[in-house]
Design a protein around this motif. Sequence first.
Motif, PDB file in Angstrom:
ATOM      1  N   SER A 245       0.838  -1.043  -0.030  1.00  0.00           N
ATOM      2  CA  SER A 245       0.127  -0.087   0.002  1.00  0.00           C
ATOM      3  C   SER A 245       0.670   1.264  -0.078  1.00  0.00           C
ATOM      4  N   GLU A 246       2.074   1.263   0.744  1.00  0.00           N
ATOM      5  CA  GLU A 246       3.013   2.327   0.617  1.00  0.00           C
ATOM      6  C   GLU A 246       3.410   2.561  -0.704  1.00  0.00           C
ATOM      7  N   ALA A 247       3.762   1.494  -1.390  1.00  0.00           N
ATOM      8  CA  ALA A 247       4.393   1.641  -2.612  1.00  0.00           C
ATOM      9  C   ALA A 247       3.500   2.306  -3.656  1.00  0.00           C
ATOM     10  N   MET A 248       1.873   1.648  -3.568  1.00  0.00           N
ATOM     11  CA  MET A 248       0.921   2.273  -4.427  1.00  0.00           C
ATOM     12  C   MET A 248       0.928   3.840  -4.249  1.00  0.00           C
ATOM     13  N   ILE A 249       0.790   4.220  -2.878  1.00  0.00           N
ATOM     14  CA  ILE A 249       0.706   5.507  -2.749  1.00  0.00           C
ATOM     15  C   ILE A 249       1.603   6.457  -3.105  1.00  0.00           C
ATOM     16  N   GLU A 250       2.626   5.950  -3.086  1.00  0.00           N
ATOM     17  CA  GLU A 250       4.021   6.678  -3.620  1.00  0.00           C
ATOM     18  C   GLU A 250       4.019   6.700  -5.301  1.00  0.00           C
ATOM     19  N   THR A 251       3.451   5.891  -5.738  1.00  0.00           N
ATOM     20  CA  THR A 251       3.149   5.627  -7.253  1.00  0.00           C
ATOM     21  C   THR A 251       2.257   6.716  -7.741  1.00  0.00           C
ATOM     22  N   ALA A 252       0.951   6.884  -6.881  1.00  0.00           N
ATOM     23  CA  ALA A 252       0.032   7.852  -7.337  1.00  0.00           C
ATOM     24  C   ALA A 252       0.335   9.233  -6.841  1.00  0.00           C
ATOM     25  N   LYS A 253       1.065   9.346  -5.932  1.00  0.00           N
ATOM     26  CA  LYS A 253       1.725  10.764  -5.720  1.00  0.00           C
ATOM     27  C   LYS A 253       2.730  11.262  -6.689  1.00  0.00           C
ATOM     28  N   LYS A 254       3.453  10.466  -7.259  1.00  0.00           N
ATOM     29  CA  LYS A 254       4.344  10.717  -8.552  1.00  0.00           C
ATOM     30  C   LYS A 254       3.315  11.094  -9.623  1.00  0.00           C
ATOM     31  N   LEU A 255       2.321  10.155  -9.766  1.00  0.00           N
ATOM     32  CA  LEU A 255       1.687  10.449 -11.213  1.00  0.00           C
ATOM     33  C   LEU A 255       0.954  11.638 -11.033  1.00  0.00           C
ATOM     34  N   PHE A 256       0.268  12.080  -9.896  1.00  0.00           N
ATOM     35  CA  PHE A 256      -0.515  13.133 -10.027  1.00  0.00           C
ATOM     36  C   PHE A 256       0.354  14.611  -9.960  1.00  0.00           C
ATOM     37  N   LYS A 257       1.573  14.442  -9.618  1.00  0.00           N
ATOM     38  CA  LYS A 257       2.414  15.661  -9.369  1.00  0.00           C
ATOM     39  C   LYS A 257       2.784  15.897 -11.038  1.00  0.00           C
ATOM     40  N   GLU A 258       2.961  14.883 -11.666  1.00  0.00           N
ATOM     41  CA  GLU A 258       3.752  14.913 -13.146  1.00  0.00           C
ATOM     42  C   GLU A 258       2.557  14.986 -14.180  1.00  0.00           C
ATOM     43  N   LEU A 259       1.420  14.608 -13.849  1.00  0.00           N
ATOM     44  CA  LEU A 259       0.300  14.584 -14.863  1.00  0.00           C
ATOM     45  C   LEU A 259       0.291  16.003 -15.539  1.00  0.00           C
ATOM     46  N   GLU A 260       0.025  15.615 -16.920  1.00  0.00           N
ATOM     47  CA  GLU A 260       0.123  16.756 -17.928  1.00  0.00           C
ATOM     48  C   GLU A 260      -1.455  16.723 -18.445  1.00  0.00           C
ATOM     49  N   VAL A 261      -2.026  17.678 -18.813  1.00  0.00           N
ATOM     50  CA  VAL A 261      -3.342  17.824 -19.355  1.00  0.00           C
ATOM     51  C   VAL A 261      -3.261  18.791 -20.564  1.00  0.00           C
ATOM     52  N   ASP A 262      -3.708  18.070 -21.696  1.00  0.00           N
ATOM     53  CA  ASP A 262      -4.060  18.863 -22.758  1.00  0.00           C
ATOM     54  C   ASP A 262      -5.358  19.489 -22.959  1.00  0.00           C
ATOM     55  N   LYS A 263      -5.221  20.600 -22.436  1.00  0.00           N
ATOM     56  CA  LYS A 263      -6.720  21.345 -22.598  1.00  0.00           C
ATOM     57  C   LYS A 263      -7.359  21.627 -24.111  1.00  0.00           C
ATOM     58  N   ASP A 264      -6.220  21.783 -24.894  1.00  0.00           N
ATOM     59  CA  ASP A 264      -6.910  22.227 -26.372  1.00  0.00           C
ATOM     60  C   ASP A 264      -7.391  20.782 -26.989  1.00  0.00           C
TER      61      ASP A 264
END
Length: 360
Positions: A245-264
Amino acid sequence: KRSLDFGAEEYLHFGATTVDIFDTVLVLQVKKSIDIFLNGLLEIEAELLKLTKDNIDTFMVGRTIGQHALPMTFGKKTSTWLAENRRNIERLEAVKIKINQSVILKGAVGTYLGLGEMAIETEELMAKELGLSKPYIADWHGIRDVFAEYALTLAIVSKSFGRIGDELTLLQMTEIGETLENLGNKAIGSSTMPHKKNPRGPGNLVNYSRIIPRYAEVILDDMINSFERDQPRSDASIRDISITSEAMIETAKKLFKELEVDKDQMRKNLDLTKGLILSQRLTFFLADKIGKDTADNLMHDVSMKALKEDVTLKQAIQKSDAVSMYFSDEELDKLLNPETYIGLAIKQTRLVIQDIESKR
């Protein structure tokens, strides 16, 4: 026992059993694990707050059963992730209260026999010394329901992240392309197809959502023990579910921090159905003039015609004598603007942000 001196080793098991000691150590470890999880989920909450605020008015397609349904905003979508993450924080906090009461010093069959008349007070003093709350009076050694609740809560958390991971995998599809996991310029998408940008974090979250509930099943099964003090069999699974579960939370943390959104791209995808995503809006407009059922039937026919002839909804309406008479060109242009047909998505998102910030 061998590490004790000055005669203390003679009294280590005076009234207490080995499982009392092991159970209490396990309680302390689980409490520490929950603290780690809560800190991680709070960091994720901060990232989701930023993501939501940045996309309050990012217009996108709302999808149901894989199909374009109605316009909405990406902020509305991430506000649901934000609220779900907060509920998981609250679930863990509720479990922590029970874990804090689970210190145990009750002896062989849980009757405090061998600890004297002050046994209950002794157990309370031990809990205080260890930084825990007043213990449960009822024996729980053979029951394990609090550990089961801990495990099931982590299973729920894993399913929350698994659902988000699955959706981000889909949103990153070539045909959709609305989000992107930033893996850096040197990341290799495929060993044989250089053009690919394979999502990693989202897929890992889906995998965790499959593994963690399996650990939870084992821990849940350990609630079935015979008589007062059967030997628990799930301590290793509690260890494994906590580490995973700790590994999962670390994965989620990194993903949301680096997620890019293509608004166009999100805005571009709103026009893929050539106006059909607004057929409901035109139906409601017609309903005021000719009745809801009649409007439904007419707009269904017009929508099918637009699909069959591969024309815009506006063009299909203009070709239909039965429908075009109710719309001016100006009204059609106004009604076919998806940015003005998102319900209360923006207000809803702001209220969610306000609620979460009040709880931080």
